[in-house]
Design a protein around this motif. Sequence first.
Motif, short mmCIF file in Angstrom:
data_model
loop_
_atom_site.label_atom_id
_atom_site.label_comp_id
_atom_site.label_asym_id
_atom_site.label_seq_id
_atom_site.Cartn_x
_atom_site.Cartn_y
_atom_site.Cartn_z
N PHE A 91 0.81 -1.22 0.00
CA PHE A 91 0.00 0.00 0.00
C PHE A 91 0.84 1.27 0.00
CE2 PHE A 91 -3.39 -2.93 0.98
CZ PHE A 91 -4.39 -2.42 0.17
N ARG A 92 2.09 1.17 0.38
CA ARG A 92 2.96 2.35 0.32
C ARG A 92 3.25 2.75 -1.13
NH1 ARG A 92 5.84 0.05 5.13
NH2 ARG A 92 5.12 1.34 6.84
N GLN A 93 2.99 1.87 -2.06
CA GLN A 93 3.17 2.19 -3.47
C GLN A 93 2.12 3.18 -3.97
OE1 GLN A 93 3.79 -1.34 -6.08
NE2 GLN A 93 3.46 -2.48 -4.19
N PHE A 94 1.04 3.32 -3.21
CA PHE A 94 -0.09 4.15 -3.63
C PHE A 94 -0.39 5.19 -2.56
CE2 PHE A 94 -0.60 -0.26 -5.02
CZ PHE A 94 -0.54 -0.10 -6.38
N PRO A 95 0.40 6.25 -2.52
CA PRO A 95 0.18 7.26 -1.48
C PRO A 95 -1.20 7.91 -1.60
CG PRO A 95 1.91 7.96 -3.01
CD PRO A 95 1.48 6.59 -3.43
N LEU A 96 -1.79 8.22 -0.46
CA LEU A 96 -3.10 8.85 -0.42
C LEU A 96 -2.97 10.36 -0.46
CD1 LEU A 96 -4.82 6.85 2.47
CD2 LEU A 96 -5.14 6.53 0.02
N THR A 97 -3.94 10.98 -1.10
CA THR A 97 -4.04 12.43 -1.00
C THR A 97 -4.65 12.75 0.37
OG1 THR A 97 -6.28 12.54 -1.89
CG2 THR A 97 -4.45 12.61 -3.49
N GLN A 98 -4.55 13.98 0.79
CA GLN A 98 -5.15 14.37 2.07
C GLN A 98 -6.66 14.16 2.05
OE1 GLN A 98 -3.40 15.19 4.88
NE2 GLN A 98 -5.41 14.89 5.80
N GLU A 129 -8.34 11.90 0.31
CA GLU A 129 -8.62 10.47 0.44
C GLU A 129 -8.46 10.00 1.88
OE1 GLU A 129 -7.29 8.76 -3.93
OE2 GLU A 129 -5.72 9.31 -2.49
N ALA A 130 -7.40 10.47 2.54
CA ALA A 130 -7.18 10.10 3.94
C ALA A 130 -8.32 10.60 4.82
CB ALA A 130 -5.84 10.66 4.42
N ASP A 131 -8.78 11.82 4.59
CA ASP A 131 -9.90 12.37 5.35
C ASP A 131 -11.17 11.57 5.12
OD1 ASP A 131 -8.22 14.34 6.32
OD2 ASP A 131 -8.91 15.88 4.89
N ASN A 132 -11.41 11.18 3.89
CA ASN A 132 -12.60 10.36 3.57
C ASN A 132 -12.53 9.01 4.28
OD1 ASN A 132 -13.76 12.31 1.94
ND2 ASN A 132 -12.95 11.45 0.04
N MET A 133 -11.36 8.42 4.29
CA MET A 133 -11.20 7.13 4.97
C MET A 133 -11.43 7.27 6.47
SD MET A 133 -7.99 5.53 2.88
CE MET A 133 -7.99 3.93 3.67
#
Length: 71
Positions: free
Chosen positions: A49-56, A58-62
């Motif tokens: 999963f480190r291969q696919f960094p999240l945008t801020q 996306e992180a907030d949505n999660m």
Amino acid sequence: MKATSTTKEQINSYLDRLSLQDQERVLAFVQRLAGVPQGIPAQEFLDFFRQFPLTQEEADNMRQILDEIEQ
């Protein structure tokens, strides 16, 4: 039932002597015997999963989804 307990105690005694890597191999073997689906090592999971960094965003949505699940 005593035989089962003794068997478990013997297995535990041997497990204590094994390296962490060998203990994981024993676990994988037991899971196969029991028909339990095998997972993947946590480090391998994280590396994937480190291969696919999240945008801020996306992180907030999660975080929001997880918060809603916990309620």
